[in-house]
Design a protein around this motif. Structure first.
Motif, PDB file in Angstrom:
ATOM      1  N   LEU A   1       0.822  -1.211   0.000  1.00 22.15           N
ATOM      2  CA  LEU A   1       0.000   0.000   0.000  1.00 22.15           C
ATOM      3  C   LEU A   1       0.859   1.265   0.000  1.00 22.15           C
ATOM      4  N   SER A   2       1.930   1.251   0.760  1.00 19.87           N
ATOM      5  CA  SER A   2       2.814   2.419   0.815  1.00 19.87           C
ATOM      6  C   SER A   2       3.465   2.679  -0.535  1.00 19.87           C
ATOM      7  N   PHE A   3       3.898   1.641  -1.205  1.00 23.65           N
ATOM      8  CA  PHE A   3       4.537   1.787  -2.523  1.00 23.65           C
ATOM      9  C   PHE A   3       3.536   2.336  -3.552  1.00 23.65           C
ATOM     10  N   ILE A   4       2.327   1.765  -3.593  1.00 29.47           N
ATOM     11  CA  ILE A   4       1.319   2.196  -4.572  1.00 29.47           C
ATOM     12  C   ILE A   4       0.912   3.642  -4.308  1.00 29.47           C
ATOM     13  N   LYS A   5       0.791   4.014  -3.048  1.00 29.62           N
ATOM     14  CA  LYS A   5       0.403   5.384  -2.712  1.00 29.62           C
ATOM     15  C   LYS A   5       1.430   6.395  -3.222  1.00 29.62           C
ATOM     16  N   THR A   6       2.687   6.079  -3.071  1.00 30.85           N
ATOM     17  CA  THR A   6       3.744   6.990  -3.564  1.00 30.85           C
ATOM     18  C   THR A   6       3.674   7.150  -5.072  1.00 30.85           C
ATOM     19  N   ARG A   7       3.478   6.043  -5.767  1.00 31.63           N
ATOM     20  CA  ARG A   7       3.403   6.095  -7.231  1.00 31.63           C
ATOM     21  C   ARG A   7       2.147   6.833  -7.681  1.00 31.63           C
TER      22      ARG A   7
ATOM     23  N   PRO B   1       7.102  -4.927  -2.501  1.00 36.37           N
ATOM     24  CA  PRO B   1       5.712  -5.189  -2.940  1.00 36.37           C
ATOM     25  C   PRO B   1       5.663  -6.374  -3.871  1.00 36.37           C
ATOM     26  N   SER B   2       4.567  -7.130  -3.763  1.00 38.79           N
ATOM     27  CA  SER B   2       4.497  -8.391  -4.520  1.00 38.79           C
ATOM     28  C   SER B   2       3.449  -8.366  -5.620  1.00 38.79           C
ATOM     29  N   SER B   3       2.830  -7.200  -5.870  1.00 41.93           N
ATOM     30  CA  SER B   3       1.702  -7.236  -6.804  1.00 41.93           C
ATOM     31  C   SER B   3       1.815  -6.227  -7.945  1.00 41.93           C
ATOM     32  N   VAL B   4       3.007  -5.698  -8.204  1.00 41.34           N
ATOM     33  CA  VAL B   4       3.145  -4.680  -9.252  1.00 41.34           C
ATOM     34  C   VAL B   4       3.530  -5.281 -10.593  1.00 41.34           C
ATOM     35  N   MET B   5       3.866  -6.553 -10.622  1.00 42.87           N
ATOM     36  CA  MET B   5       4.265  -7.208 -11.881  1.00 42.87           C
ATOM     37  C   MET B   5       3.628  -8.589 -11.927  1.00 42.87           C
ATOM     38  N   GLU B   6       2.320  -8.611 -12.061  1.00 40.91           N
ATOM     39  CA  GLU B   6       1.623  -9.894 -12.060  1.00 40.91           C
ATOM     40  C   GLU B   6       1.934 -10.714 -13.296  1.00 40.91           C
ATOM     41  N   GLN B   7       2.343 -10.012 -14.405  1.00 41.10           N
ATOM     42  CA  GLN B   7       2.567 -10.755 -15.642  1.00 41.10           C
ATOM     43  C   GLN B   7       3.818 -11.621 -15.582  1.00 41.10           C
ATOM     44  N   ASP B   8       4.733 -11.325 -14.655  1.00 38.49           N
ATOM     45  CA  ASP B   8       5.975 -12.090 -14.542  1.00 38.49           C
ATOM     46  C   ASP B   8       5.862 -13.026 -13.327  1.00 38.49           C
ATOM     47  N   LEU B   9       5.428 -14.300 -13.549  1.00 34.86           N
ATOM     48  CA  LEU B   9       5.218 -15.230 -12.447  1.00 34.86           C
ATOM     49  C   LEU B   9       6.527 -15.641 -11.789  1.00 34.86           C
ATOM     50  N   ALA B  10       7.580 -15.807 -12.601  1.00 35.49           N
ATOM     51  CA  ALA B  10       8.886 -16.202 -12.046  1.00 35.49           C
ATOM     52  C   ALA B  10       9.414 -15.136 -11.114  1.00 35.49           C
ATOM     53  N   PHE B  11       9.270 -13.850 -11.522  1.00 32.35           N
ATOM     54  CA  PHE B  11       9.772 -12.771 -10.689  1.00 32.35           C
ATOM     55  C   PHE B  11       8.933 -12.642  -9.410  1.00 32.35           C
ATOM     56  N   ASN B  12       7.625 -12.886  -9.514  1.00 37.29           N
ATOM     57  CA  ASN B  12       6.786 -12.859  -8.324  1.00 37.29           C
ATOM     58  C   ASN B  12       7.209 -13.922  -7.315  1.00 37.29           C
TER      59      ASN B  12
ATOM     60  N   LYS C   1      -4.898  -1.375  -8.159  1.00 40.18           N
ATOM     61  CA  LYS C   1      -4.074  -2.171  -7.261  1.00 40.18           C
ATOM     62  C   LYS C   1      -4.176  -1.680  -5.820  1.00 40.18           C
ATOM     63  N   TRP C   2      -4.307  -0.404  -5.640  1.00 42.35           N
ATOM     64  CA  TRP C   2      -4.439   0.136  -4.289  1.00 42.35           C
ATOM     65  C   TRP C   2      -5.740  -0.354  -3.642  1.00 42.35           C
ATOM     66  N   GLU C   3      -6.803  -0.318  -4.420  1.00 42.20           N
ATOM     67  CA  GLU C   3      -8.084  -0.786  -3.899  1.00 42.20           C
ATOM     68  C   GLU C   3      -8.034  -2.278  -3.563  1.00 42.20           C
ATOM     69  N   GLU C   4      -7.449  -3.058  -4.479  1.00 39.38           N
ATOM     70  CA  GLU C   4      -7.352  -4.502  -4.228  1.00 39.38           C
ATOM     71  C   GLU C   4      -6.557  -4.794  -2.962  1.00 39.38           C
ATOM     72  N   THR C   5      -5.422  -4.120  -2.811  1.00 40.41           N
ATOM     73  CA  THR C   5      -4.575  -4.362  -1.644  1.00 40.41           C
ATOM     74  C   THR C   5      -5.257  -3.905  -0.364  1.00 40.41           C
ATOM     75  N   ALA C   6      -5.949  -2.778  -0.419  1.00 42.16           N
ATOM     76  CA  ALA C   6      -6.651  -2.286   0.763  1.00 42.16           C
ATOM     77  C   ALA C   6      -7.741  -3.257   1.193  1.00 42.16           C
ATOM     78  N   ILE C   7      -8.474  -3.788   0.202  1.00 39.06           N
ATOM     79  CA  ILE C   7      -9.515  -4.770   0.523  1.00 39.06           C
ATOM     80  C   ILE C   7      -8.884  -6.023   1.125  1.00 39.06           C
ATOM     81  N   GLY C   8      -7.771  -6.493   0.521  1.00 38.90           N
ATOM     82  CA  GLY C   8      -7.084  -7.667   1.060  1.00 38.90           C
ATOM     83  C   GLY C   8      -6.550  -7.441   2.462  1.00 38.90           C
ATOM     84  N   ARG C   9      -6.054  -6.214   2.712  1.00 39.83           N
ATOM     85  CA  ARG C   9      -5.542  -5.880   4.053  1.00 39.83           C
ATOM     86  C   ARG C   9      -6.659  -5.930   5.094  1.00 39.83           C
ATOM     87  N   THR C  10      -7.818  -5.439   4.724  1.00 44.61           N
ATOM     88  CA  THR C  10      -8.948  -5.449   5.655  1.00 44.61           C
ATOM     89  C   THR C  10      -9.430  -6.873   5.920  1.00 44.61           C
ATOM     90  N   ALA C  11      -9.389  -7.707   4.879  1.00 46.53           N
ATOM     91  CA  ALA C  11      -9.889  -9.086   5.009  1.00 46.53           C
ATOM     92  C   ALA C  11      -8.815 -10.057   5.461  1.00 46.53           C
TER      93      ALA C  11
END
Length: 789
Positions: free
Chosen positions: A273-279, A351-362, A462-472
């Motif tokens: 969340l901190s990374f996405i907010k800065t960007r 952060p683990s969700s900024v490059m979903e297209q690269d599974l190996a890097f994730n 991505k910010w919304e998704e992460t915030a929802i995941g953080r709450t849940a």
């Protein structure tokens, strides 16, 4: 003769085999005869078990069960829900086996010990043992750092007047004020507070021990296991002497485990969340600038509606623009992550969700985040120079280099794709050269706007998704069976302790009797004779405490008198018309003279003339036992040819029909005298004068006199004394009969002590029991069970 001897041996073997079958019955009879020892040992065992149970603090087991979200064994809490796609944001999923190892970590146990102050305990003093309790009427607090406790202490507390407390142990006694801190060496600053009223009938105490020792004891008492491999459940059990406190401690352990698990997930989500907010803040500013440029451009150029051609060109250009925008977004994310990785500062969660297209890097990001979190846990209890921390730094640095290399490769590929798209865009631009310059300028600004807008939308999503995941966010495990104590203690188990005490109490006498029987080398029962010798047993003579040598009289009805009468009857059958009987044994002291005297009196009671010949020329004893003076005897008669038989015959003094021939002077050559011609004629002469002649011979196991005398007799009675004769000596008469060195031999068992049990009233032959038929029986009180008479 050989066949007859072989048949005799075969019969002897069969008899031995048959008697061996009675070993169990014989041993069981010994158990019955020593029943009082079994009773005593059983009572002692029960008493020891009672005191053991009173002195031992019972231990209870606290049990709980956890359900873990394991992809391999069961669905997690997010499976099948709309948030399932975002579960990767929370890091890698743990298996059941991994969670078992986490529950068994020392750090987690230490958190529980500190949270519950399990390094402090309370107890009440008892007469037999100290009873641990969960809650005392006072509370002990360690005000200093508990981790600084270096040695344990334990005191009994007495509440005096004026809020004074008296601390006592085996070595120390001192006073402190209630609720006032005080310092104790190697422990720290302590304080005692009253929380309830004090029961004056109880004596209370407390102990404080080092945290690491408390942790070690709980680690030994805790058991974590996966009992069923087909489901993702974990069973926890904790052994404790205080059930209520054990339930609370296990609850605290599970709580600390779930808090730590949830905290790991929250750390990753907060970092993302901190990374996405800065960007987002940067992209918002850039997008606002582009939109301002477009607004100003339209105002300066007074741009209105575009032509149809412009619309088509813009449509085609939009597709290339969109493609370039996606590439730019990816390059922008790569640059940001590369800058993040190349930052020389301390390692931070990525952060683990900024490059979903690269599974190996994730996958590398997930592993990198796990190492960073592990390093932070190690730093909680260690310095940065610790080998474990340095090893983690090394792994993080290596993984960072791998991630940078992977990103560099990905960036090159994206730049090549962008170059190709740019070439296609140039080609399209050449086709719209005819479009007015103003319209072309608008297209450039619109394309830049789309790029920034695409970045903004992506980051906002991505910010919304992460915030929802953080709450849940929830822990990957939950309690499905709350901690509860067993109803009965696991140790000590009273029934089992009493059963074992009774078993060993009964076993010890059995073992002692068995070992005693194995180590016994003397004859103790008729079965010992049966197993060793093939010769028949004429009778048994009981033990007598009477000091008189002759115990049989005309009116006697005692047990021993009846035994001599029974032996007399059997003797008449085996003599079969003969009248001369030889008495011998294996060694001195087995009762030859005693049995010969009493048997002579018994025969005399039938109005028979009986002669006792004292032919133990080496160590005569009958004369002294009868209290007679030593006079002329056998040795003088054989040597002096002029002596008549009447000169050596004398009355015994025990019965008018019993006469005695003494041994006489002890000669230097007794063997030669026994086989002389004058001795032979004497035997023939005496046989005509007397109905029975009883010859007392020396022990056959020591000298050969008895073998020489056997030529004059019709049978030989071999004396065996219970508890005195050696078992090995029983082979002597057996060998004599087998080699035809002596007349048939019959055993007489002397000095038999009744022992009760199966063989307690057992005799050999008719009338040879130990009973006292016709005689009044003396009944002893039950407490005199040890007496044998």
């Amino acid at each position: 003769m050989a066949n007859k001897q072989m048949d005799w041996d075969e019969e002897f073997v069969d008899e031995i085999n048959s008697s061996d079958n009675n070993d169990f019955v014989r041993f069981f009879s010994k158990i019955l005869s020593n029943w009082y020892w079994f009773a005593v040992c059983a009572i002692v065992g029960i008493v020891l078990a009672f005191f053991y149970l009173r002195f031992t603090v019972p231990t209870y087991t606290i049990r709980a069960k956890l359900l873990v979200s394991d992809e391999r064994k069961g669905s997690g809490g997010l499976a099948g829900s709309a948030l399932d796609d975002f579960s990767g944001l929370m890091g890698a999923k743990s298996s059941v086996d991994n969670e078992v190892e986490v529950l068994l970590t020392t750090d987690l146990m230490q958190e529980m010990v500190l949270a519950d102050t399990s390094y402090i305990g309370y107890f009440t003093k008892g007469a037999l043992r100290d009873e641990p309790i969960d809650v005392a009427p006072f509370r002990v607090q360690v005000l200093s750092n508990p981790m600084a406790i270096r040695s344990g202490i334990g005191f009994e507390i007495s509440f005096g007047e004026d809020e004074n407390l008296i601390f006592q142990d085996s070595d120390t006694s001192f006073n402190v004020r209630l609720s006032e801190p005080f310092m104790y060496p190697e422990v720290g600053t302590l304080r005692v507070e009253r929380i309830n009223a004090i029961d004056p009938t109880e004596r209370y105490g407390f102990y404080v021990k080092p945290v690491h020792k408390a942790v070690s004891s709980f680690m030994q008492a805790l058991e974590v296991s996966v009992t069923n491999k087909n489901v993702s459940t974990i069973d926890l059990s904790l052994n404790t002497s205080i059930p209520d406190r054990g339930v609370r401690q296990l609850n605290k352990l599970v709580q600390k485990y779930t808090d730590r698990n949830l905290n790991d997930k929250n750390v990753i989500a907060d970092s993302t969340l901190s990374f996405i907010k800065t960007r987002l803040e940067a992209i918002t500013i850039e997008l606002a600038g582009v939109e301002d440029k477009i607004s100003g451009y339209k105002q300066r150029t007074q741009l209105a509606d575009m032509t149809e051609q412009s619309r088509l060109l813009l449509q085609n250009s939009s597709e290339y623009t969109k493609s370039l925008a996606e590439i730019d977004v990816q390059l922008s994310s790569l640059d940001a992550v590369l800058a993040y990785l190349k930052n020389p500062a301390n390692p931070r969660v990525l952060p683990s969700s900024v490059m979903e297209q690269d599974l190996a890097f994730n996958g590398l990001i997930t592993k990198y985040n796990s190492l960073v979190l592990e390093r932070e846990r190690l730093l909680l209890a260690n310095t940065e120079t610790n080998p474990l921390v340095l090893n983690a730094d090394k792994q993080i640095a290596g993984l960072r280099e791998d991630m940078i290399s992977s990103l560099s490769s990905t960036k090159k590929n994206l730049e090549l794709a962008k170059k190709k798209q740019s070439q296609m865009s140039v080609q399209l631009s050449s086709r719209i050269q005819e479009v007015p310059t103003i319209e072309r300028g608008f297209i450039d600004l619109a394309r830049l706007q789309q790029i920034k807008q695409a970045q903004y939308i992506f980051l906002q999503e991505k910010w919304e998704e992460t915030a929802i995941g953080r709450t849940a966010n929830v822990s990957n495990s939950k309690v499905i069976d709350s901690p509860r104590a067993d109803e009965y203690p696991i140790s000590p188990k009273g029934k089992i302790v009493y059963a074992l005490a009774l078993f060993f109490g009964l076993l010890i006498p059995v073992v002692v009797l068995y070992i005693k029987d194995l180590l016994n080398i003397r004859v103790v029962s008729i079965e010992d004779i049966k197993r060793t010798s093939r010769l028949p047993i004429l009778g048994t003579i009981s033990h007598s405490d009477d000091k008189e040598q002759v115990v049989i009289t005309k009116s006697s009805r005692s047990a021993i008198a009846e035994q001599f009468r029974a032996m007399r009857t059997n003797l008449e059958f085996i003599l079969n018309g003969g009248n001369r009987v030889l008495f011998t044994s294996s060694m001195s002291g087995e009762g030859k003279s005693y049995v010969a005297l009493n048997l002579a009196v018994s025969l005399a009671l039938l109005d028979k003339k009986v002669l006792i010949m004292e032919l133990d020329l080496r160590k005569p004893s009958i004369t002294s036992k009868l209290g007679l003076a030593v006079g002329k005897g056998f040795s003088q008669y054989v040597i002096r040819q002029d002596m008549r038989v009447e000169e050596i015959i004398m009355p015994s003094g025990k019965h008018e029909n019993v006469d005695l021939i003494q041994a006489g002077a002890i000669p230097p050559n007794p063997a030669e005298l026994l086989v002389s011609a004058r001795a032979t004629s004497l035997m023939h002469d005496l046989s005509e004068r007397y109905d029975y002649i009883l010859i007392d011979a020396p022990p056959i196991g020591m000298v050969t006199d008895a073998q020489l005398l056997s030529r004059y007799v019709d049978t030989c009675l071999y004396l065996v004394r219970q508890g005195y004769t050696y078992k090995e000596q029983l082979y002597i008469p057996n060998d004599l009969v087998a080699k035809n060195k002596i007349k048939p031999i019959h055993f007489v068992i002397n000095d038999v002590k009744p022992r009760g049990g199966y063989y307690g009233n057992y005799g050999y032959g008719y009338g040879f029991g130990y009973g006292n038929y016709g005689e009044d029986r003396v009944v002893r009180p039950w407490w005199q069970f040890w007496k044998t008479k």
